[in-house]
Design a protein around this motif. Structure first.
Motif, PDB file in Angstrom:
ATOM      1  N   ARG A 129       0.806  -1.220   0.000  1.00  7.36           N
ATOM      2  CA  ARG A 129       0.000   0.000   0.000  1.00  7.36           C
ATOM      3  C   ARG A 129       0.839   1.269   0.000  1.00  7.36           C
ATOM      4  N   HIS A 130       1.918   1.319   0.768  1.00  6.44           N
ATOM      5  CA  HIS A 130       2.730   2.538   0.839  1.00  6.44           C
ATOM      6  C   HIS A 130       3.608   2.686  -0.411  1.00  6.44           C
ATOM      7  N   VAL A 131       4.280   1.620  -0.785  1.00  9.51           N
ATOM      8  CA  VAL A 131       5.176   1.659  -1.945  1.00  9.51           C
ATOM      9  C   VAL A 131       4.386   1.909  -3.218  1.00  9.51           C
ATOM     10  N   ASP A 172       3.419   5.522  -3.636  1.00  8.20           N
ATOM     11  CA  ASP A 172       4.600   6.311  -4.015  1.00  8.20           C
ATOM     12  C   ASP A 172       4.894   6.142  -5.503  1.00  8.20           C
ATOM     13  N   LEU A 173       4.977   4.892  -5.973  1.00 10.55           N
ATOM     14  CA  LEU A 173       5.355   4.631  -7.362  1.00 10.55           C
ATOM     15  C   LEU A 173       4.308   5.109  -8.352  1.00 10.55           C
ATOM     16  N   ALA A 174       3.041   5.165  -7.926  1.00  9.37           N
ATOM     17  CA  ALA A 174       1.961   5.561  -8.825  1.00  9.37           C
ATOM     18  C   ALA A 174       2.060   7.019  -9.256  1.00  9.37           C
ATOM     19  N   VAL A 210      13.430   0.534  -5.692  1.00  7.01           N
ATOM     20  CA  VAL A 210      12.721   0.120  -6.909  1.00  7.01           C
ATOM     21  C   VAL A 210      12.862   1.179  -7.995  1.00  7.01           C
ATOM     22  N   ARG A 211      12.752   2.442  -7.616  1.00  5.31           N
ATOM     23  CA  ARG A 211      12.938   3.510  -8.606  1.00  5.31           C
ATOM     24  C   ARG A 211      14.350   3.457  -9.212  1.00  5.31           C
ATOM     25  N   ASP A 212      15.321   3.214  -8.380  1.00  5.91           N
ATOM     26  CA  ASP A 212      16.694   3.116  -8.893  1.00  5.91           C
ATOM     27  C   ASP A 212      16.827   1.947  -9.875  1.00  5.91           C
ATOM     28  N   LEU A 213      16.175   0.837  -9.555  1.00  5.41           N
ATOM     29  CA  LEU A 213      16.204  -0.307 -10.460  1.00  5.41           C
ATOM     30  C   LEU A 213      15.615   0.072 -11.823  1.00  5.41           C
ATOM     31  N   LEU A 214      14.522   0.804 -11.825  1.00  6.30           N
ATOM     32  CA  LEU A 214      13.842   1.111 -13.076  1.00  6.30           C
ATOM     33  C   LEU A 214      14.619   2.066 -13.965  1.00  6.30           C
ATOM     34  N   ILE A 260      12.264   1.084   0.215  1.00  6.36           N
ATOM     35  CA  ILE A 260      11.930   0.144  -0.848  1.00  6.36           C
ATOM     36  C   ILE A 260      11.519   0.888  -2.110  1.00  6.36           C
ATOM     37  N   ALA A 261      10.715   1.936  -1.968  1.00  7.32           N
ATOM     38  CA  ALA A 261      10.293   2.705  -3.143  1.00  7.32           C
ATOM     39  C   ALA A 261      11.496   3.304  -3.853  1.00  7.32           C
TER      40      ALA A 261
END
Length: 297
Positions: A46-48, A51-53, A291-295, A287-288
């Protein structure tokens, strides 16, 4: 009322014969699918997800057999025939889900059981998965190899649910809330990370899914190992950028998780996060960002 991810739209999407997944979707931009672990539902993101949305299309399903998704019955009773909850089958669900939502290629992040589904999706569908994040798990083949001696007691549930159909389901159903609640209690460093309404939602969902959850785990002691071994022997590896995260066990870990993942992924970044197992709920900002760094890779 069952909690939901604020700002996300909910729908049921058919992904296989007789199987539809409950899924929450929001945002716009390049797509990423987030897969939950045990004993949770899509709510763990829910939190991540929120953020990513802000700049991605975020897709959060309940896996088959979990949450509000369909729970087909596993009827086969041999090691090589438990295919209804094989990670290959569950991974095909996710590819079909994304395609039904209009995405032929997407990034994929999974935690725990969801990470095993994501791993299998990335091996089986390398042309579809652009980036892969796996949270606090090892590939099934490696997991069984590193668990030995008294240290394996921490994974007692893996051995319990690997047993033939009947006894595991009866034992767990008889004490469902205590069984699933045990893991919510001992695997978190910050109990406040899973508030009462979310905890209740997890326990309610698990209570109604004992046979399918056991079937998911049983597959990981049989057909999933065979699939992993076949890929390993054939030299099949992860082709996309991969980020593997683990909680900080320190010296107690007993094995080199980064080395195990690196054997499967040449383009690997391995990071340790200071929190408990439920890292997307305990350390969502970290975590967000990861994940952003991965993308961007």
């Amino acid at each position: 009322m069952t909690p939901a991810i604020a700002g996300f739209d909910y729908q049921r999407v058919p992904v296989a014969d007789g199987v539809s997944l409950n899924v929450a979707v929001a945002g716009s931009g390049t797509p990423i699918v987030l897969l939950h672990g045990f004993p949770q539902t899509h709510l763990m993101w829910r939190h991540v997800a929120a953020d990513l949305a802000a700049d991605h299309t975020v897709i959060c399903p309940d896996l088959r057999g979990y949450g509000a998704s369909d729970k087909p019955t596993e009827t086969e009773h041999t090691e090589t025939e438990h295919t209804v909850y094989a990670k290959r089958t569950m991974a095909a669900d996710i590819v079909a889900l994304a395609r039904a939502l209009g995405h032929e290629r997407f990034a994929l992040a999974g935690h725990d059981r969801g990470a095993l589904v994501a791993f299998r999706a990335a091996l089986d569908h390398p042309e579809v998965i652009t980036h892969l994040a796996v949270l606090d798990v090892l590939p099934t083949l490696d997991m069984w190899q590193v668990m030995r001696g008294t240290s394996a007691a921490v994974g007692f549930h893996l051995y319990l649910m690997a047993q033939p159909p009947g006894l595991p389901e009866q034992m767990i159903a008889a004490t469902s809330d205590a069984f699933f609640g045990h893991f919510l209690d001992i695997w978190t460093n910050d109990p406040q990370a899973i508030p009462a309404d979310v905890r209740t939602a997890y326990l309610d969902a698990c209570r109604g899914a004992v046979p399918s959850i056991v079937a998911d785990y049983r597959a990981s002691a049989g057909i999933d190992v065979l699939h992993d071994q076949a890929d390993w022997d054939a030299g099949n590896r992860l082709r996309m950028p991969v980020t593997a995260l683990q909680q900080d066990w320190g010296a107690a870990l007993g094995f080199d998780a980064a080395a195990l993942w690196r054997a499967w992924a040449s383009d690997l970044r391995h990071e340790t996060v200071t929190c408990g197992h439920f890292m997307a709920e305990e350390a969502p900002a970290d975590i967000a960002k990861i994940v952003r760094d991965l993308l961007t890779r």
